[in-house]
Design an enzyme around this catalytic site. Sequence first.
Site, PDB file in Angstrom:
ATOM      1  N   TYR A   1       8.916   1.405  10.108  1.00 18.48           N
ATOM      2  CA  TYR A   1       9.145   2.492   9.153  1.00 18.48           C
ATOM      3  C   TYR A   1      10.620   2.844   9.173  1.00 18.48           C
ATOM      4  O   TYR A   1      11.253   2.893  10.231  1.00 18.48           O
ATOM      5  CB  TYR A   1       8.332   3.733   9.525  1.00 18.48           C
ATOM      6  CG  TYR A   1       6.848   3.588   9.334  1.00 18.48           C
ATOM      7  CD1 TYR A   1       6.244   3.863   8.104  1.00 18.48           C
ATOM      8  CD2 TYR A   1       6.039   3.187  10.384  1.00 18.48           C
ATOM      9  CE1 TYR A   1       4.884   3.744   7.932  1.00 18.48           C
ATOM     10  CE2 TYR A   1       4.664   3.059  10.225  1.00 18.48           C
ATOM     11  CZ  TYR A   1       4.091   3.333   8.993  1.00 18.48           C
ATOM     12  OH  TYR A   1       2.740   3.209   8.825  1.00 18.48           O
TER      13      TYR A   1
ATOM     14  N   HIS B   1      -6.364  -1.506   3.636  1.00 11.53           N
ATOM     15  CA  HIS B   1      -6.073  -0.321   2.836  1.00 11.53           C
ATOM     16  C   HIS B   1      -5.112  -0.628   1.689  1.00 11.53           C
ATOM     17  O   HIS B   1      -4.187  -1.415   1.818  1.00 11.53           O
ATOM     18  CB  HIS B   1      -5.528   0.827   3.679  1.00 11.53           C
ATOM     19  CG  HIS B   1      -4.200   0.596   4.343  1.00 11.53           C
ATOM     20  ND1 HIS B   1      -3.795  -0.615   4.834  1.00 11.53           N
ATOM     21  CD2 HIS B   1      -3.178   1.446   4.604  1.00 11.53           C
ATOM     22  CE1 HIS B   1      -2.601  -0.491   5.385  1.00 11.53           C
ATOM     23  NE2 HIS B   1      -2.196   0.736   5.246  1.00 11.53           N
TER      24      HIS B   1
ATOM     25  N   HIS C   1       0.225  -0.936  14.665  1.00  5.29           N
ATOM     26  CA  HIS C   1      -0.805   0.074  14.506  1.00  5.29           C
ATOM     27  C   HIS C   1      -2.101  -0.381  15.176  1.00  5.29           C
ATOM     28  O   HIS C   1      -2.419  -1.576  15.173  1.00  5.29           O
ATOM     29  CB  HIS C   1      -1.126   0.295  13.019  1.00  5.29           C
ATOM     30  CG  HIS C   1      -0.030   0.900  12.222  1.00  5.29           C
ATOM     31  ND1 HIS C   1       0.590   2.080  12.570  1.00  5.29           N
ATOM     32  CD2 HIS C   1       0.569   0.495  11.064  1.00  5.29           C
ATOM     33  CE1 HIS C   1       1.511   2.376  11.666  1.00  5.29           C
ATOM     34  NE2 HIS C   1       1.523   1.431  10.749  1.00  5.29           N
TER      35      HIS C   1
ATOM     36  N   HIS D   1       0.837  -1.196   0.000  1.00  4.55           N
ATOM     37  CA  HIS D   1       0.000   0.000   0.000  1.00  4.55           C
ATOM     38  C   HIS D   1       0.870   1.244   0.000  1.00  4.55           C
ATOM     39  O   HIS D   1       2.098   1.157   0.028  1.00  4.55           O
ATOM     40  CB  HIS D   1      -0.935   0.015   1.222  1.00  4.55           C
ATOM     41  CG  HIS D   1      -0.212   0.151   2.532  1.00  4.55           C
ATOM     42  ND1 HIS D   1       0.159  -0.930   3.301  1.00  4.55           N
ATOM     43  CD2 HIS D   1       0.230   1.248   3.217  1.00  4.55           C
ATOM     44  CE1 HIS D   1       0.782  -0.509   4.388  1.00  4.55           C
ATOM     45  NE2 HIS D   1       0.849   0.811   4.359  1.00  4.55           N
TER      46      HIS D   1
ATOM     47  N   GLU E   1       8.154   1.255   4.399  1.00  5.86           N
ATOM     48  CA  GLU E   1       7.549   0.503   5.502  1.00  5.86           C
ATOM     49  C   GLU E   1       7.539  -0.971   5.125  1.00  5.86           C
ATOM     50  O   GLU E   1       7.393  -1.325   3.957  1.00  5.86           O
ATOM     51  CB  GLU E   1       6.112   0.963   5.752  1.00  5.86           C
ATOM     52  CG  GLU E   1       5.405   0.202   6.882  1.00  5.86           C
ATOM     53  CD  GLU E   1       3.912   0.485   6.980  1.00  5.86           C
ATOM     54  OE1 GLU E   1       3.310   0.080   7.983  1.00  5.86           O
ATOM     55  OE2 GLU E   1       3.347   1.079   6.038  1.00  5.86           O
TER      56      GLU E   1
ATOM     57  N   HIS F   1       4.795   7.581   2.486  1.00  2.00           N
ATOM     58  CA  HIS F   1       5.548   6.334   2.365  1.00  2.00           C
ATOM     59  C   HIS F   1       4.835   5.365   1.440  1.00  2.00           C
ATOM     60  O   HIS F   1       3.676   5.557   1.089  1.00  2.00           O
ATOM     61  CB  HIS F   1       5.746   5.675   3.735  1.00  2.00           C
ATOM     62  CG  HIS F   1       4.497   5.054   4.309  1.00  2.00           C
ATOM     63  ND1 HIS F   1       3.610   5.763   5.087  1.00  2.00           N
ATOM     64  CD2 HIS F   1       3.963   3.798   4.207  1.00  2.00           C
ATOM     65  CE1 HIS F   1       2.607   4.977   5.446  1.00  2.00           C
ATOM     66  NE2 HIS F   1       2.799   3.772   4.913  1.00  2.00           N
TER      67      HIS F   1
END
Length: 304
Positions: free
Chosen positions: A252, A197, A243, A150, A262, A211
């Site tokens: 990251y 996502h 997260h 992503h 990431e 990112h």
Amino acid sequence: MGILRLAHIDVRTPDLDLAAAYYSEVMGLQTVQRSADTVYFKCWDEEDHHSLRMRYHPRAGMDSFTFRVEAEDDLHEFERKVEAYGCPTTRVSRGEAVGQGESIRFEVPSGQIMELVWDIEKTGNILGKHNPRPTPPPDLPGIAPPRMDHMLVNAEEVAESASFFQEVLGMRMTEQVLDGNGHQLGVWLAGRTNSPHDIAIVNGPNGALHHWAYWLDDWDHIRKAADTLAYNGVQIDQGPTRHGVTRGNTIYFFDPLGIRNEVFTGGYWVDPDTEIITWTEDNFGKGLFYYENVVSQRFLRMHT
């Protein structure tokens, strides 16, 4: 008609040799093609010609990002909808871009250049299609992620961008962060995948890239990635951590020219009828980095 998935990201770098060494030896990507001023990379389990294009330019940044659409006829319909919204489009003819056919290109409301394409050159993964092994060779260098996962971009008006991606491009919002007045500070959007996502949009300067992320298969691969990064002296930005938003496990870090990468795993399955998850600004510390419960302004404000 629909957006299938993220296809590739095109970026600029002021030191192509250094960037190529990092992405091939530390990240462990496959070098697909190289010219005097451009390198194309892909991950070992990706079918498309490439997922990352890097070209030389004195200033680092993102040229564009490309999503694949579900069917060839979708390009015409998306072209109509994007222009009806007020964003002029440009047709990119077959042969103008390496590894793909005709596409449409336009500037999204947050200022980044986006491209939609259906016809992508398929070169296959490294396993092959005849009695393939289930895993890649053990001697792959670096982190060696199987695929790109992503990306996250910035927008001064998150709600406007979210509306464009949902109403014009047909993407689904899976999670959002709201301030005390109910305004969106961040949104997470998915195409036809079942991921939480494929692209996220968070408040920040228009045109900026925050990112892009590579998928790893489990937490142990995240730990091994941290070892690889530390061994190679790569600057870690955040993590290893987790997260709250997306439930993903993450690290990251920055490439040698300051572009944030990431590695990501976990998350959850998203169906088309899955209800949107909402985070409030006062709890976003856990949403951002669940273990630390901290809203890192450095993390949010540093971008390419």
